[in-house]
Design a protein around this motif. Sequence first.
Motif, PDB file in Angstrom:
ATOM      1  N   GLY A 101     -69.085  79.582 -39.502  1.00 19.21           N
ATOM      2  CA  GLY A 101     -68.281  78.391 -39.270  1.00 19.21           C
ATOM      3  C   GLY A 101     -68.116  78.054 -37.789  1.00 19.21           C
ATOM      4  N   PRO A 102     -67.588  78.972 -36.962  1.00 18.01           N
ATOM      5  CA  PRO A 102     -67.459  78.676 -35.527  1.00 18.01           C
ATOM      6  C   PRO A 102     -68.787  78.393 -34.841  1.00 18.01           C
ATOM      7  N   THR A 170     -60.241  81.022 -22.918  1.00 19.48           N
ATOM      8  CA  THR A 170     -60.930  81.595 -24.071  1.00 19.48           C
ATOM      9  C   THR A 170     -60.306  81.044 -25.350  1.00 19.48           C
ATOM     10  N   ALA A 171     -60.885  81.460 -26.479  1.00 16.73           N
ATOM     11  CA  ALA A 171     -60.354  81.052 -27.784  1.00 16.73           C
ATOM     12  C   ALA A 171     -59.505  82.151 -28.412  1.00 16.73           C
ATOM     13  N   VAL A 172     -59.026  83.080 -27.604  1.00 18.18           N
ATOM     14  CA  VAL A 172     -58.202  84.173 -28.121  1.00 18.18           C
ATOM     15  C   VAL A 172     -56.920  83.606 -28.726  1.00 18.18           C
ATOM     16  N   GLY A 173     -56.602  84.070 -29.927  1.00 18.93           N
ATOM     17  CA  GLY A 173     -55.388  83.617 -30.602  1.00 18.93           C
ATOM     18  C   GLY A 173     -55.587  82.450 -31.532  1.00 18.93           C
ATOM     19  N   TYR A 174     -56.764  81.821 -31.471  1.00 19.98           N
ATOM     20  CA  TYR A 174     -57.011  80.663 -32.330  1.00 19.98           C
ATOM     21  C   TYR A 174     -57.759  81.037 -33.607  1.00 19.98           C
ATOM     22  N   GLY A 175     -58.334  82.229 -33.661  1.00 20.65           N
ATOM     23  CA  GLY A 175     -59.088  82.637 -34.834  1.00 20.65           C
ATOM     24  C   GLY A 175     -60.282  81.730 -35.080  1.00 20.65           C
ATOM     25  N   GLY A 180     -58.560  72.907 -34.928  1.00 20.15           N
ATOM     26  CA  GLY A 180     -57.154  72.660 -34.683  1.00 20.15           C
ATOM     27  C   GLY A 180     -56.761  72.828 -33.227  1.00 20.15           C
ATOM     28  N   HIS A 181     -57.676  73.359 -32.419  1.00 17.77           N
ATOM     29  CA  HIS A 181     -57.423  73.559 -30.988  1.00 17.77           C
ATOM     30  C   HIS A 181     -58.657  73.084 -30.218  1.00 17.77           C
ATOM     31  N   ALA A 263     -69.396  85.498 -26.472  1.00 16.04           N
ATOM     32  CA  ALA A 263     -68.731  86.669 -25.886  1.00 16.04           C
ATOM     33  C   ALA A 263     -67.854  86.266 -24.708  1.00 16.04           C
ATOM     34  N   LEU A 264     -68.329  85.341 -23.884  1.00 23.68           N
ATOM     35  CA  LEU A 264     -67.577  84.917 -22.701  1.00 23.68           C
ATOM     36  C   LEU A 264     -66.273  84.228 -23.089  1.00 23.68           C
ATOM     37  N   PHE A 265     -66.323  83.368 -24.099  1.00 26.99           N
ATOM     38  CA  PHE A 265     -65.140  82.602 -24.492  1.00 26.99           C
ATOM     39  C   PHE A 265     -64.440  83.198 -25.720  1.00 26.99           C
ATOM     40  N   VAL A 266     -64.861  84.380 -26.145  1.00 31.16           N
ATOM     41  CA  VAL A 266     -64.236  85.120 -27.257  1.00 31.16           C
ATOM     42  C   VAL A 266     -64.139  84.238 -28.491  1.00 31.16           C
TER      43      VAL A 266
END
Length: 319
Positions: A101-102, A170-175, A180-181, A263-266
């Motif tokens: 999906g991502p 980064t996209a940490v915390g957004y799953g 949505g972000h 990997a860079l943007f998680v």
Amino acid sequence: MSVTGLRSFVARRLLLGALQTVAVVLLVFALTEALPGDAAVALAGDQPDPARIAAIREAMDLDRPAYERLTDWAAGLLHGDFGTSLTSGRPVSQYLTDGFGPTLLLATLTLTLLVPLGFGLGVLAARHEGRLVDRLVSSVTLAVYAVPEFALGVLLVTVFALELAWLPPTAVGYGTDLLGHPAALVLPVLVLLSRPVCSLSRLVRAGMVDALASPYAAHARRYGVPGARVRYAHALPNALAPAVQQLARTVDWLLCGVIVVEALFVIPGLGTVLLNAVAERDVPVVQGLAVVFGVLTVVLNLGADLVTHRLTPRAAVAA
């Protein structure tokens, strides 16, 4: 080309694609078998007990001959069964579904911007061949293409995330809820877009310049055909065939090779799943991802060949 010739071309390409898919499966299994170390030892912990290692090997079927495991694995692939993760016990297909999906979202957004930007810059440069606009477009695209994705990503994060605080680093915390972000997608998409738009625009420019310099273009001008029609109805189609091949390679890269950017943007895409599986020596997940990547490459190149043949049927003679 006749309908019979077209069917023959399609049949040859389909047969070649099937053979390539089989080769991918065999190669993936052979390479994972050749990996150094032992997955059972890695799963047994820092101080592995021989009895525990033996039990893990038996549970993972590592004590069976390689050809038997290859046969069972290939039979499972035919039914959509990619196996089971060694570390979590989850089906490998779940890893593929979660990560696809991502990755697909990033690829879609990048392609949505890539096609108009790449073709637009290429047409603009060809229209002003040899003039300031052409030199400017060529210089900027060459300079941007020379910057590796990792270096460009670090630079963008430093400027827009850390210094200006306009975007999240980064996209940490957004799953996986990246839609949505949307702010978390801006920097990754810019990095993914940077090199493909340069190569596509230069390819389109070269194709259009050659077409505009051809005898039939000059003949059309002598007959009073408007310049815009010569450019877009006659010259641009000549640049489409190589551009389609480039787009196929770009889609392949976006779906299968964006490990560095993820990997860079998680970002929890397929690249991140692959990195985690390699670190944990989760062989079934590595094998499943490698097969998916290989089959995607075969399918995309097959589709590009068919579209190119449709645009330039004479190319099939060489094929």
